[in-house]
Design a protein around this motif. Sequence first.
Motif, PDB file in Angstrom:
ATOM      1  N   ALA A  64       0.849  -1.191   0.000  1.00  0.00           N
ATOM      2  CA  ALA A  64       0.000   0.000   0.000  1.00  0.00           C
ATOM      3  C   ALA A  64       0.884   1.240   0.000  1.00  0.00           C
ATOM      4  O   ALA A  64       1.864   1.308   0.715  1.00  0.00           O
ATOM      5  CB  ALA A  64      -0.914   0.003   1.230  1.00  0.00           C
ATOM      6  N   GLY A  65       0.541   2.218  -0.806  1.00  0.00           N
ATOM      7  CA  GLY A  65       1.345   3.425  -0.940  1.00  0.00           C
ATOM      8  C   GLY A  65       1.464   4.190   0.371  1.00  0.00           C
ATOM      9  O   GLY A  65       0.479   4.438   1.043  1.00  0.00           O
ATOM     10  N   GLY A  66       2.676   4.556   0.738  1.00  0.00           N
ATOM     11  CA  GLY A  66       2.914   5.335   1.939  1.00  0.00           C
ATOM     12  C   GLY A  66       2.893   4.528   3.221  1.00  0.00           C
ATOM     13  O   GLY A  66       3.120   5.063   4.295  1.00  0.00           O
ATOM     14  N   GLN A  67       2.621   3.242   3.138  1.00  0.00           N
ATOM     15  CA  GLN A  67       2.542   2.382   4.314  1.00  0.00           C
ATOM     16  C   GLN A  67       3.858   1.616   4.467  1.00  0.00           C
ATOM     17  O   GLN A  67       4.466   1.213   3.480  1.00  0.00           O
ATOM     18  CB  GLN A  67       1.382   1.386   4.197  1.00  0.00           C
ATOM     19  CG  GLN A  67       0.023   2.041   4.056  1.00  0.00           C
ATOM     20  CD  GLN A  67      -0.399   2.727   5.334  1.00  0.00           C
ATOM     21  OE1 GLN A  67      -0.335   2.145   6.407  1.00  0.00           O
ATOM     22  NE2 GLN A  67      -0.819   3.970   5.218  1.00  0.00           N
ATOM     23  N   VAL A  68       4.272   1.411   5.719  1.00  0.00           N
ATOM     24  CA  VAL A  68       5.516   0.708   5.990  1.00  0.00           C
ATOM     25  C   VAL A  68       5.336  -0.256   7.164  1.00  0.00           C
ATOM     26  O   VAL A  68       4.392  -0.137   7.939  1.00  0.00           O
ATOM     27  CB  VAL A  68       6.662   1.691   6.327  1.00  0.00           C
ATOM     28  CG1 VAL A  68       6.996   2.578   5.149  1.00  0.00           C
ATOM     29  CG2 VAL A  68       6.347   2.523   7.550  1.00  0.00           C
ATOM     30  N   SER A  69       6.252  -1.189   7.245  1.00  0.00           N
ATOM     31  CA  SER A  69       6.402  -2.028   8.429  1.00  0.00           C
ATOM     32  C   SER A  69       7.755  -1.656   9.017  1.00  0.00           C
ATOM     33  O   SER A  69       8.717  -1.493   8.274  1.00  0.00           O
ATOM     34  CB  SER A  69       6.372  -3.510   8.061  1.00  0.00           C
ATOM     35  OG  SER A  69       5.099  -3.867   7.595  1.00  0.00           O
ATOM     36  N   ALA A  70       7.806  -1.506  10.332  1.00  0.00           N
ATOM     37  CA  ALA A  70       9.041  -1.022  10.947  1.00  0.00           C
ATOM     38  C   ALA A  70       9.363  -1.794  12.206  1.00  0.00           C
ATOM     39  O   ALA A  70       8.475  -2.217  12.940  1.00  0.00           O
ATOM     40  CB  ALA A  70       8.903   0.464  11.273  1.00  0.00           C
ATOM     41  N   GLN A  71      10.662  -1.975  12.435  1.00  0.00           N
ATOM     42  CA  GLN A  71      11.175  -2.544  13.674  1.00  0.00           C
ATOM     43  C   GLN A  71      12.132  -1.503  14.246  1.00  0.00           C
ATOM     44  O   GLN A  71      13.095  -1.103  13.592  1.00  0.00           O
ATOM     45  CB  GLN A  71      11.906  -3.847  13.406  1.00  0.00           C
ATOM     46  CG  GLN A  71      12.486  -4.454  14.653  1.00  0.00           C
ATOM     47  CD  GLN A  71      13.227  -5.745  14.369  1.00  0.00           C
ATOM     48  OE1 GLN A  71      13.125  -6.323  13.308  1.00  0.00           O
ATOM     49  NE2 GLN A  71      14.004  -6.192  15.337  1.00  0.00           N
ATOM     50  N   LEU A  72      11.840  -1.040  15.456  1.00  0.00           N
ATOM     51  CA  LEU A  72      12.593   0.044  16.057  1.00  0.00           C
ATOM     52  C   LEU A  72      13.177  -0.384  17.388  1.00  0.00           C
ATOM     53  O   LEU A  72      12.567  -1.179  18.104  1.00  0.00           O
ATOM     54  CB  LEU A  72      11.686   1.254  16.300  1.00  0.00           C
ATOM     55  CG  LEU A  72      10.792   1.705  15.163  1.00  0.00           C
ATOM     56  CD1 LEU A  72       9.690   2.594  15.665  1.00  0.00           C
ATOM     57  CD2 LEU A  72      11.610   2.428  14.125  1.00  0.00           C
ATOM     58  N   THR A  73      14.335   0.149  17.711  1.00  0.00           N
ATOM     59  CA  THR A  73      14.891   0.016  19.041  1.00  0.00           C
ATOM     60  C   THR A  73      14.976   1.420  19.615  1.00  0.00           C
ATOM     61  O   THR A  73      15.655   2.282  19.061  1.00  0.00           O
ATOM     62  CB  THR A  73      16.281  -0.638  19.011  1.00  0.00           C
ATOM     63  OG1 THR A  73      16.170  -1.919  18.374  1.00  0.00           O
ATOM     64  CG2 THR A  73      16.838  -0.809  20.410  1.00  0.00           C
ATOM     65  N   LEU A  74      14.242   1.637  20.712  1.00  0.00           N
ATOM     66  CA  LEU A  74      14.170   2.947  21.347  1.00  0.00           C
ATOM     67  C   LEU A  74      14.918   2.910  22.669  1.00  0.00           C
ATOM     68  O   LEU A  74      14.837   1.922  23.399  1.00  0.00           O
ATOM     69  CB  LEU A  74      12.717   3.352  21.570  1.00  0.00           C
ATOM     70  CG  LEU A  74      11.815   3.325  20.334  1.00  0.00           C
ATOM     71  CD1 LEU A  74      10.378   3.579  20.716  1.00  0.00           C
ATOM     72  CD2 LEU A  74      12.287   4.329  19.304  1.00  0.00           C
ATOM     73  N   VAL A  75      15.627   3.985  22.974  1.00  0.00           N
ATOM     74  CA  VAL A  75      16.411   4.046  24.213  1.00  0.00           C
ATOM     75  C   VAL A  75      16.190   5.388  24.880  1.00  0.00           C
ATOM     76  O   VAL A  75      15.838   6.377  24.250  1.00  0.00           O
ATOM     77  CB  VAL A  75      17.930   3.843  23.941  1.00  0.00           C
ATOM     78  CG1 VAL A  75      18.209   2.469  23.421  1.00  0.00           C
ATOM     79  CG2 VAL A  75      18.469   4.902  23.020  1.00  0.00           C
ATOM     80  N   ARG A  76      16.406   5.383  26.178  1.00  0.00           N
ATOM     81  CA  ARG A  76      16.425   6.635  26.943  1.00  0.00           C
ATOM     82  C   ARG A  76      17.753   6.655  27.677  1.00  0.00           C
ATOM     83  O   ARG A  76      18.030   5.787  28.494  1.00  0.00           O
ATOM     84  CB  ARG A  76      15.276   6.700  27.932  1.00  0.00           C
ATOM     85  CG  ARG A  76      15.366   8.018  28.721  1.00  0.00           C
ATOM     86  CD  ARG A  76      14.247   8.209  29.676  1.00  0.00           C
ATOM     87  NE  ARG A  76      13.075   8.706  28.979  1.00  0.00           N
ATOM     88  CZ  ARG A  76      11.833   8.509  29.410  1.00  0.00           C
ATOM     89  NH1 ARG A  76      11.631   7.815  30.498  1.00  0.00           N
ATOM     90  NH2 ARG A  76      10.836   8.998  28.767  1.00  0.00           N
ATOM     91  N   PRO A  77      18.584   7.650  27.375  1.00  0.00           N
ATOM     92  CA  PRO A  77      19.910   7.714  27.999  1.00  0.00           C
ATOM     93  C   PRO A  77      19.825   7.999  29.478  1.00  0.00           C
ATOM     94  O   PRO A  77      18.886   8.429  30.021  1.00  0.00           O
ATOM     95  CB  PRO A  77      20.600   8.860  27.266  1.00  0.00           C
ATOM     96  CG  PRO A  77      19.609   9.481  26.364  1.00  0.00           C
ATOM     97  CD  PRO A  77      18.358   8.689  26.411  1.00  0.00           C
TER      98      PRO A  77
END
Length: 163
Positions: free
Chosen positions: A150-163
């Motif tokens: 689908a246009g403009g749609q993505v699947s994402a895997q993120l790693t988020l951190v807080r220092p």
Amino acid sequence: MKQQLLERWRALAARERVLLLAGSAVVLVTVIFLGLVEPLSKAQARRETALTLARELAQRLEVIAIEVQGSRSSATPSALRSLSLLTAVDQSVKQSALGKAPSRLQPDGDKQVRIWFEGVSFDALMRWLHELETRYGVYTQSVDIERDAAGGQVSAQLTLVRP
């Protein structure tokens, strides 16, 4: 068979022979054009379009990177910064325009969380990541994004951190 064709050729009038040769040449040129030139031309146009789209995406990502670098230097409200990482992520997802909850959320200690999204808007995902950094002090350590059909749609895997 070859002999029969030669006899038929000789039986034709000179005008008919010229007409038959001209028609054969037109058919040959048409076959060459439709079989070789046109497909190569279309492939080149597709490559040029893909290159243009890739350049536009690179420019958008550069603009986002500049905004992210600028936002990292700005101060975040201490009340939002004091929230736990999971609470900050959960609260920001609910308030965002992502349109859906993450498909998977995996904490890795108190300072890191891995999160998966499927079928979300690329623009909304980038805005959400920007909000996480500016409001909650949560930064992106790694990102793996794949474009969906689908246009403009993505699947994402993120790693988020807080220092």
